[in-house]
Design an enzyme around this catalytic site. Sequence first.
Site, PDB file in Angstrom:
ATOM      1  CG  ASN A   1      68.833  59.582  46.766  1.00 16.20           C
ATOM      2  OD1 ASN A   1      67.925  60.389  46.935  1.00 16.20           O
ATOM      3  ND2 ASN A   1      69.494  59.023  47.764  1.00 16.20           N
TER       4      ASN A   1
ATOM      5  CB  CYS B   1      68.841  53.147  43.554  1.00 14.18           C
ATOM      6  SG  CYS B   1      69.913  54.575  43.875  1.00 14.18           S
TER       7      CYS B   1
ATOM      8  CD  GLU C   1      73.195  53.702  49.575  1.00  6.95           C
ATOM      9  OE1 GLU C   1      73.499  52.973  48.610  1.00  6.95           O
ATOM     10  OE2 GLU C   1      72.791  54.860  49.435  1.00  6.95           O
TER      11      GLU C   1
ATOM     12  CB  CYS D   1      70.187  55.754  51.400  1.00  6.14           C
ATOM     13  SG  CYS D   1      69.528  54.157  50.843  1.00  6.14           S
TER      14      CYS D   1
ATOM     15  CB  SER E   1      65.367  52.585  49.126  1.00  4.88           C
ATOM     16  OG  SER E   1      66.748  52.356  49.264  1.00  4.88           O
TER      17      SER E   1
HETATM   18  N1  LIG Z   1      72.684  50.046  48.365  1.00  2.10           N
HETATM   19  C1  LIG Z   1      71.317  49.769  48.158  1.00  2.10           C
HETATM   20  C2  LIG Z   1      70.723  50.364  46.928  1.00  2.10           C
HETATM   21  C3  LIG Z   1      70.876  51.831  46.803  1.00  2.10           C
HETATM   22  C4  LIG Z   1      69.901  52.687  47.555  1.00  2.10           C
HETATM   23  C5  LIG Z   1      69.965  54.105  47.063  1.00  2.10           C
HETATM   24  N2  LIG Z   1      71.117  54.864  47.256  1.00  2.10           N
HETATM   25  C6  LIG Z   1      68.684  54.854  47.259  1.00  2.10           C
HETATM   26  O1  LIG Z   1      68.708  56.078  47.050  1.00  2.10           O
HETATM   27  O2  LIG Z   1      67.644  54.249  47.506  1.00  2.10           O
HETATM   28  C7  LIG Z   1      71.047  48.264  48.150  1.00  2.10           C
HETATM   29  O3  LIG Z   1      71.931  47.446  47.812  1.00  2.10           O
HETATM   30  O4  LIG Z   1      69.918  47.898  48.473  1.00  2.10           O
END
Ligand SMILES: N[C@@H](CCC[C@H](N)C(=O)O)C(=O)O
Length: 293
Positions: free
Chosen positions: A78, A76, A215, A224, A226
């Site tokens: 952020n 994650c 997400e 997001c 990633s």
């Molecule tokens: N929902 C994602 C993880 C969260 C990603 C996040 N908000 C970011 O900023 O990278 C998952 O389950 O992979």
Amino acid sequence: MASAAQFAKMNGLGNEIIVADMRGRADRVTPGAAVALNTDPATRFDQIMAIHDARTPGTFNYIEIINSDGSMAQACGNGMRCVVQALAAETGQKIFTFETIAGILNAEEHADGTISVDMGRPRFGWQDIPLAEEFRDTRMIELQIGPIDAPVLHSPSAVSMGNPHAIFWVDRDVWTYDLDRFGPLLENHPIFPERANITIAQVTARDAMTIRTWERGAGLTKACGSAACAAAVSAARTNRTDRTVTVTVPGGPLLIEWRADDHVIMTGPAEWEFSGTFDPATGKWARDRQDVA
Ligand SMILES: N[C@@H](CCC[C@H](N)C(=O)O)C(=O)O
């Protein structure tokens, strides 16, 4: 009832984050507590970043990442910036090494307050993402949604940034797509055995693109990190952009650099909102007194 733990409600470009201080304790934030916190509009979040005591020498803390549906995430971006801002404010330290379920990562708070996170190396192998069947070339996989002869979205790039991502390239404004309708179907498509984060991306220049993300485990979010990294490496890999790109998410811009050593560096802001205490077993919470108007 477990003893109360401190938390800070923060956000990274509108990605709603709870930073939970679980240091010095053996329990974990339960999926039930996560779901309960997400049900309350005041503490609604996309991810909880639970800061635990370090497990590996040389790391500052172990960070567990929990989605709003109670599931675990491996990355994650952020949320990591929020963790860095919180710990930098507490300790005065600027450079951190953390451990997550996906491995070790480094992060740094800069003099202007922005934070860079080394999101590690992208992985493109179909088993690493993972996909349910073999694709020799994950720059473009066979997957589409909408009418068979006129698909609305099709042929995404797939990549793991620790967590699974699919990037659908579009020519039109990303806001003209009904992502809240297609997102859940694509997140749970059988091609993604661990589900996936679903992004639509419009490249606007060799160094710029706009994205929106549905997400995994959290739904539509304002940012997001990633996914921004996944979109940037996928765009460079398909020669749509260069390796340094400004990725604009609904919450604002993130700078993504896919370095020559294969590491992906994400830079952006983090923002503190309020703090409180919560029960990691149930999610019952209270705002800190100095935050009460
Ligand atoms: N929902 C994602 C993880 C969260 C990603 C996040 N908000 C970011 O900023 O990278 C998952 O389950 O992979």
